[in-house]
Motif scaffolding. Structure first.
Motif, PDB file in Angstrom:
ATOM      1  N   TYR A 122       4.022 -43.642   0.839  1.00  0.00           N
ATOM      2  CA  TYR A 122       2.578 -43.815   0.850  1.00  0.00           C
ATOM      3  C   TYR A 122       2.140 -44.643  -0.373  1.00  0.00           C
ATOM      4  O   TYR A 122       2.365 -44.252  -1.508  1.00  0.00           O
ATOM      5  N   GLU A 154      -1.165 -48.742   3.306  1.00  0.00           N
ATOM      6  CA  GLU A 154      -0.463 -48.237   4.475  1.00  0.00           C
ATOM      7  C   GLU A 154       0.667 -47.323   4.075  1.00  0.00           C
ATOM      8  O   GLU A 154       1.099 -47.299   2.920  1.00  0.00           O
ATOM      9  N   ASN A 206       1.313 -38.600  -0.001  1.00  0.00           N
ATOM     10  CA  ASN A 206       0.125 -39.340  -0.376  1.00  0.00           C
ATOM     11  C   ASN A 206      -0.349 -38.866  -1.749  1.00  0.00           C
ATOM     12  O   ASN A 206      -0.369 -37.667  -2.030  1.00  0.00           O
ATOM     13  N   LYS A 224      -8.973 -43.369  -0.195  1.00  0.00           N
ATOM     14  CA  LYS A 224      -9.746 -42.467  -1.059  1.00  0.00           C
ATOM     15  C   LYS A 224      -9.710 -42.991  -2.487  1.00  0.00           C
ATOM     16  O   LYS A 224      -8.661 -43.344  -3.004  1.00  0.00           O
ATOM     17  N   ASP A 282      -5.750 -44.193  -2.977  1.00  0.00           N
ATOM     18  CA  ASP A 282      -4.568 -43.756  -2.227  1.00  0.00           C
ATOM     19  C   ASP A 282      -4.451 -44.554  -0.924  1.00  0.00           C
ATOM     20  O   ASP A 282      -5.280 -45.427  -0.634  1.00  0.00           O
ATOM     21  N   PHE A 283      -3.425 -44.262  -0.119  1.00  0.00           N
ATOM     22  CA  PHE A 283      -3.155 -45.097   1.045  1.00  0.00           C
ATOM     23  C   PHE A 283      -4.235 -44.939   2.130  1.00  0.00           C
ATOM     24  O   PHE A 283      -4.427 -45.813   2.973  1.00  0.00           O
ATOM     25  N   LYS A 284      -4.986 -43.833   2.080  1.00  0.00           N
ATOM     26  CA  LYS A 284      -6.075 -43.614   3.038  1.00  0.00           C
ATOM     27  C   LYS A 284      -7.374 -44.289   2.592  1.00  0.00           C
ATOM     28  O   LYS A 284      -8.368 -44.268   3.300  1.00  0.00           O
TER      29      LYS A 284
END
Length: 359
Positions: A12, A2, A61, A107, A103-105
């Motif tokens: 991030y 998150e 990010n 990916k 990463d935070f998304k």
């Protein structure tokens, strides 16, 4: 994962998971990892068995591609520092099975063993570094120029243990030494660094116990058999104009082992000394210390690790010898002597790590 609000900024999150090929399953370790781009935030390192986990956050990010491709990636540095610590914790350099960054998304970027530039293709014992205090190795995690210097030195020191060619191994060991003596002395020119480091070793031999104690065990013959003494004198004091420098060199030492070597080889520069009127002074200095049986182990450390190794390293670096790979015998005398020098220099570097808080 998150994005977290930290005051008016958003942070991030990211995680990195590194799975190792070997290591003690019982090992458990965690600590904070400061980094160059922040004085407030820190990353987290956790070692559990054969897995290394690094987590943290950034203002932007994380670009997972830049972690591995950017020369200045602080996240990449955190990975290398953590790997070095893992190797020391396990007393061996082992292969990496995989590295994954998320990463935070969500990916992901994952590399397997075949895609990774391994420190060594085989598991290699680094038990020769077991005297490195893990508490003192923490200096590599510092967000400071000192921390970065010790970090660079540690990569060269571990890299030296992975080299099968002894000359390449010695060169990497010297790079570690070079990095540290510049940091410890605060000087930039090699000569100034050498003078200052020599003074520190002579003044505080208690800070260099491994190298000093080892040199205490050496006899005159053991020293002479391992070094090209006459070649060093002929190289460093080439002509009569350097007779005074040679006199000063002799008088900087008092240990009876060095004095005996000086006495037996003084004829190499006897004419220069006599022509400049220094011979009697030099001879008296040598004889008086031999008669007194003077023992000065820190002098042996400085002579071998600073004076002599600088000479032999430069001879190799400047291409003044043919490449060692063309020597016909695998177990040749030059290789044995270089390995002996490298092992001694490694002891001094470990001393410099273990006593870093005193410099």
């Amino acid at each position: 994962m998150e994005a977290k609000k930290m005051g008016k900024y958003t942070r991030y999150d990211f995680t990195i998971s590194i799975v190792m090929n070997d290591g003690k399953g019982s090992n458990s370790y965690s600590c904070k990892l400061p980094y160059k781009l922040s004085t407030i935030h820190e990353d987290n390192l956790c070692i559990t068995g054969r897995e290394i986990s690094i987590s943290g956050s950034r203002k932007k990010n994380l670009n997972v591609d830049e972690v591995f491709n950017s020369h200045n990636s602080e996240v990449h540095n955190q990975i290398i520092k953590s790997l070095c610590y893992y190797f020391l914790l396990n007393k061996k350099v082992v292969k990496i099975n995989s590295v994954e960054v998320v990463d935070f998304k969500g990916k992901r970027k994952k590399f397997n063993s075949r895609q990774i530039n391994q420190a060594s293709e085989n598991n290699i014992s680094i038990s020769n570094l077991s005297s490195l205090s893990l508490n003192c190795v923490h200096v590599v995690f510092e967000n400071s120029e000192r921390g970065r210097s010790y970090y660079r030195a540690l990569t060269h020191l571990i890299g030296a243990a992975c080299e099968s060619n002894i000359n390449d191994s010695f060169e990497k060991t010297w790079k570690a030494f070079n990095t540290l003596y510049k940091t410890i002395t605060g000087k930039h020119k090699d000569h100034d660094c050498h003078v200052d480091l020599r003074a520190k070793i002579l003044e505080r031999p208690d800070l260099f116990p491994l190298s000093v104690n080892y040199c205490n065990t050496l006899s005159e013959d053991q020293i002479r058999d391992r070094i090209r003494w006459v070649a060093m004198i002929q190289n460093d004091y080439k002509d009569e104009g350097q007779a005074k420098n040679f006199k000063c060199f002799v008088k900087r030492y008092s240990d009876y082992r060095i004095m005996n070597i000086m006495k037996k080889t003084l004829s190499v520069r006897e004419v220069f000394l006599k022509n400049k009127g220094f011979y009697d002074e030099v001879e008296q200095h040598i004889e008086s210390n031999i008669l007194a049986g003077t023992i000065n182990d820190p002098e042996i450390v400085t002579l071998l690790c600073i004076k002599y190794m600088y000479f032999t390293r430069n001879k190799s670096m400047h291409g003044e010898h043919f490449d060692s790979g063309f020597r016909l015998l695998i177990d040749n005398l030059q290789q044995k002597n270089t390995e002996w020098l490298k092992d001694l220099l490694t002891l001094l570097i470990i001393d410099m790590f273990n006593s870093h808080s005193s410099f």
